[in-house]
Motif scaffolding. Structure first.
Motif, PDB file in Angstrom:
ATOM      1  N   TRP A 135      10.459  -9.504  -8.597  1.00 41.06           N
ATOM      2  CA  TRP A 135      10.765  -8.203  -8.116  1.00 41.06           C
ATOM      3  C   TRP A 135      10.993  -7.155  -9.204  1.00 41.06           C
ATOM      4  O   TRP A 135      10.495  -6.182  -9.184  1.00 41.06           O
ATOM      5  N   VAL A 136      11.178  -7.529 -10.554  1.00 40.86           N
ATOM      6  CA  VAL A 136      11.718  -6.837 -11.675  1.00 40.86           C
ATOM      7  C   VAL A 136      10.174  -6.147 -12.081  1.00 40.86           C
ATOM      8  O   VAL A 136      10.044  -5.050 -12.478  1.00 40.86           O
ATOM      9  N   VAL A 137       8.990  -6.985 -12.003  1.00 43.54           N
ATOM     10  CA  VAL A 137       7.770  -6.709 -12.382  1.00 43.54           C
ATOM     11  C   VAL A 137       7.069  -5.883 -11.250  1.00 43.54           C
ATOM     12  O   VAL A 137       6.531  -4.947 -11.207  1.00 43.54           O
ATOM     13  N   THR A 138       7.125  -6.431 -10.066  1.00 45.17           N
ATOM     14  CA  THR A 138       6.467  -5.877  -8.709  1.00 45.17           C
ATOM     15  C   THR A 138       7.036  -4.556  -8.339  1.00 45.17           C
ATOM     16  O   THR A 138       6.142  -3.804  -8.096  1.00 45.17           O
ATOM     17  N   ALA A 139       8.419  -4.245  -8.639  1.00 42.85           N
ATOM     18  CA  ALA A 139       8.730  -2.883  -8.150  1.00 42.85           C
ATOM     19  C   ALA A 139       8.297  -1.810  -9.040  1.00 42.85           C
ATOM     20  O   ALA A 139       7.685  -0.757  -8.739  1.00 42.85           O
ATOM     21  N   TYR A 140       8.007  -2.195 -10.307  1.00 43.16           N
ATOM     22  CA  TYR A 140       7.298  -1.195 -11.334  1.00 43.16           C
ATOM     23  C   TYR A 140       5.922  -1.031 -11.038  1.00 43.16           C
ATOM     24  O   TYR A 140       5.309  -0.058 -10.884  1.00 43.16           O
ATOM     25  N   LEU A 141       5.119  -2.170 -10.743  1.00 52.27           N
ATOM     26  CA  LEU A 141       3.867  -2.112 -10.330  1.00 52.27           C
ATOM     27  C   LEU A 141       3.435  -1.320  -9.441  1.00 52.27           C
ATOM     28  O   LEU A 141       2.557  -0.581  -8.927  1.00 52.27           O
ATOM     29  N   LEU A 142       4.280  -1.706  -8.210  1.00 51.19           N
ATOM     30  CA  LEU A 142       4.186  -0.903  -6.826  1.00 51.19           C
ATOM     31  C   LEU A 142       4.228   0.610  -7.070  1.00 51.19           C
ATOM     32  O   LEU A 142       3.580   1.360  -6.512  1.00 51.19           O
ATOM     33  N   ALA A 143       5.327   0.848  -7.551  1.00 52.45           N
ATOM     34  CA  ALA A 143       5.980   2.257  -7.591  1.00 52.45           C
ATOM     35  C   ALA A 143       4.796   3.159  -8.550  1.00 52.45           C
ATOM     36  O   ALA A 143       4.272   4.239  -7.861  1.00 52.45           O
ATOM     37  N   SER A 144       4.527   2.471  -9.650  1.00 52.30           N
ATOM     38  CA  SER A 144       3.641   3.386 -10.479  1.00 52.30           C
ATOM     39  C   SER A 144       1.991   3.263  -9.796  1.00 52.30           C
ATOM     40  O   SER A 144       1.420   4.364  -9.736  1.00 52.30           O
ATOM     41  N   THR A 145       1.624   2.358  -9.221  1.00 48.95           N
ATOM     42  CA  THR A 145       0.040   2.333  -8.556  1.00 48.95           C
ATOM     43  C   THR A 145       0.170   3.298  -7.588  1.00 48.95           C
ATOM     44  O   THR A 145      -0.633   3.980  -7.047  1.00 48.95           O
ATOM     45  N   ALA A 146       1.168   3.262  -6.519  1.00 48.31           N
ATOM     46  CA  ALA A 146       1.405   4.222  -5.435  1.00 48.31           C
ATOM     47  C   ALA A 146       1.524   5.644  -5.523  1.00 48.31           C
ATOM     48  O   ALA A 146       0.899   6.194  -4.801  1.00 48.31           O
ATOM     49  N   SER A 147       2.055   5.954  -6.847  1.00 54.02           N
ATOM     50  CA  SER A 147       2.427   7.128  -6.903  1.00 54.02           C
ATOM     51  C   SER A 147       1.182   7.874  -7.922  1.00 54.02           C
ATOM     52  O   SER A 147       1.171   9.215  -7.700  1.00 54.02           O
ATOM     53  N   THR A 148       0.374   7.279  -8.380  1.00 52.10           N
ATOM     54  CA  THR A 148      -0.501   7.623  -9.221  1.00 52.10           C
ATOM     55  C   THR A 148      -1.533   8.707  -8.500  1.00 52.10           C
ATOM     56  O   THR A 148      -1.471   9.819  -9.100  1.00 52.10           O
ATOM     57  N   PRO A 149      -2.045   8.631  -7.321  1.00 54.70           N
ATOM     58  CA  PRO A 149      -2.864   9.574  -6.693  1.00 54.70           C
ATOM     59  C   PRO A 149      -2.149  10.978  -6.199  1.00 54.70           C
ATOM     60  O   PRO A 149      -2.770  12.008  -6.316  1.00 54.70           O
ATOM     61  N   LEU A 150      -0.864  10.725  -5.809  1.00 55.37           N
ATOM     62  CA  LEU A 150      -0.020  11.834  -5.745  1.00 55.37           C
ATOM     63  C   LEU A 150       0.174  12.674  -6.793  1.00 55.37           C
ATOM     64  O   LEU A 150      -0.055  14.054  -6.693  1.00 55.37           O
ATOM     65  N   TYR A 151       0.225  12.280  -8.098  1.00 56.66           N
ATOM     66  CA  TYR A 151       0.464  13.056  -9.274  1.00 56.66           C
ATOM     67  C   TYR A 151      -0.694  13.983  -9.369  1.00 56.66           C
ATOM     68  O   TYR A 151      -0.572  15.111  -9.631  1.00 56.66           O
TER      69      TYR A 151
END
Length: 523
Positions: free
Chosen positions: A62-78
């Protein structure tokens, strides 16, 4: 009355910034992008040390998954939000969020805190990645933009090698500095971008935030990425949990498409996909991410398990790949700016990358390092030629009002392709490895810790090395085939010229530089 071709929209007015001004801005943007790219890889080599200190082995992934999940999901929003509210406040929010997450991650006292703060980091990183490309597109015409964006390719090359290297170093000393090191660099990026971006005007317009579309998109991406991250690791691929997540992702994606069709200000304007350049370039970007992230992560493992390199040493041994990416990205960017066209660079890049991956299928236990270095260099050259021109193609196909959404889409598809690639090729690797281990009567031997593998008796170690190398061959073969599919897609790209490209006269550039310096000094 003439109209622009559907894949090539007319240029809008851009701020009159000189080369020195743009390079100052690039310094801040590249620093922010380096931080986000590094944190994708820097934690991996230090995870065993972190878990040993904080405990919580069951939450390891989860240390890796949490970062990957948050960064990928937020990209289109920015991308869309910056189109509406302006680049400067949104970028400053992203940098500040990343800094906060980094500081709190370094202060974490247990795995739960670390996972949460890594997610906060990821939310900031999603903006650092996409807004860097978008802001450059605001201030530089596409033809001149290529030479600046080539530097971003160099950043990715540095991060791919420096991440494991720096992570290994801090793991041997104090792992908390993996996160603390971001703070001074982030403050520098915050300062530079805050100052320079004051000079980039934003035309505000009436808007409505597509909250429904944003929520559905984040939920859909989260479900798919969780399924890809957990499948074959936490749960079997055919388990109800994984199948349920994939089903939820499909349903949510369908609902997202319906919501975007109806939205006045969609987060991801679906009309962009009607442009062949936009659709083909994003498809190629997804494929490139698949082949790149899904295969290259196994090269350091080969160096550690078969060649006996330490985590830090394996990072140093990846320098030929980094050199290939850096040099080719910069050179390709300059050539593209000179000739005004980009199509044949990703075509050649995917061919060269696919060839390099095919060469890796010939690796053996006794393959000399110099030969592996040649293979790495070939892959690096291919990546450097293909990665940035595809983003440039997307930007060249959209109007400035959609630049944030279009650029974030390209970044998003590359990240998504990487996630799918890691999962798919990981499944190929695990299945092949399991077959090989069972067939050689080695089911009880674990290779999860390369340092421990090197301590095995000589005869067992030799068998492990041969089994591991044999399991790697189909991974690189599949990745090579995927990369060559990318060649077919890039060949279909329209060969349209880049817009703009008239440089400022020297006198105008000097006047603009002096004007900017005066404005900055006034802040």
């Amino acid at each position: 009355m003439t109209t622009a071709p559907p894949d090539q929209k007319p240029e809008h007015a851009r701020p009159n910034l000189a080369h020195k001004q743009i390079m100052l801005l690039m310094g801040g943007l590249m620093t922010g992008m380096l931080l986000a790219a590094l944190d994708q890889t820097i934690v991996g080599t230090a995870l065993p040390t972190i878990v040993g200190d904080l405990g919580g082995l069951d939450h390891y992934s989860w240390v890796v998954t949490a970062y990957l999940l948050a960064s990928t999901a937020s990209t289109p929003l920015y991308g869309k939000i910056s189109d509406l509210y302006g680049r400067r406040p949104v970028l400053l929010f992203a940098i500040s969020t990343f800094l906060l997450g980094s500081l709190l991650a370094g202060l974490s006292q247990d795995m739960t805190q670390l996972i949460i703060t890594r997610a906060v980091q990821g939310i900031g990183a999603g903006g650092l990645m996409t807004l860097a490309f978008t802001i450059v597109s605001d201030v530089v015409a596409p033809r001149e933009r290529a030479r600046y964006q080539g530097l971003f390719g160099a950043v990715f090359g540095i991060s791919s090698v420096a991440g494991p290297l720096v992570g290994g170093y801090f793991a041997e000393n104090d792992w908390r500095w993996i996160f603390y090191i971001n703070v001074p660099l982030g403050i520098f990026a915050l300062y530079v971008c805050s100052r320079v971006l004051r000079l980039v005007p934003h035309q505000r317009r009436d808007h409505r935030i597509d909250y429904l579309g944003a929520g559905l998109m984040v939920a859909a991406v989260s479900a798919i990425l969780l399924a890809l991250s957990w499948g074959g690791n936490e749960y079997s691929w055919g388990s109800p949990t994984i199948l349920g997540l994939f089903a939820a992702g499909a349903v949510l994606t369908a609902l997202f498409i319906v919501a975007e069709v109806r939205a006045e200000e969609p987060i991801l304007p679906l009309r962009l996909f009607k442009r062949s350049t936009f659709s083909l370039a994003n498809t190629a970007t997804f494929i490139l991410g698949f082949a790149m992230f899904g295969s290259i992560i196994y090269v350091p493992l080969y160096l550690q398990i078969v060649k006996g390199a330490s985590p830090t040493g394996s990072g140093l041994l990846m320098l030929p790949m980094m050199a290939g990416v850096i040099v080719t990205s910069i050179v390709a960017g300059r050539v593209i700016s000179k000739i005004g066209r980009y199509k044949w660079f990703p075509v050649a890049g995917t061919v060269i990358m696919g060839s390099g991956l095919l060469l890796f299928t010939t690796l053996e236990v006794d393959t000399p390092l110099w030969q592996a270095f040649i293979y790495m260099t070939v892959i690096g050259v291919g990546l450097g030629m293909a990665m940035q021109p595809l983003i440039l193609a997307v930007q060249n196909a959209v109007d400035l009002r959609d630049m944030g959404a279009g650029t974030s889409a390209a970044t998003f598809f590359r990240s998504l392709g990487g996630s799918v690639g890691v999962a798919a090729l990981g499944a190929v690797m695990n299945n092949r490895l399991s077959e090989q281990m069972s067939g050689n009567g080695m089911s009880g031997v674990s290779i999860n810790a390369p340092a421990e593998v090197r301590k095995l008796p000589a005869q067992v170690l030799s068998m492990v090395e041969h089994v591991f190398v044999n399991a790697l061959h189909p991974v690189f073969l599949v990745a090579a085939i995927v990369a060559l599919v990318g060649t077919v897609v890039t060949i279909a790209l329209p060969n349209r010229p880049l817009q703009g490209g008239t440089p400022l006269p020297k006198e105008s550039e000097e006047d603009a530089a002096a004007d900017m310096e005066a404005k900055v000094a006034a802040f």
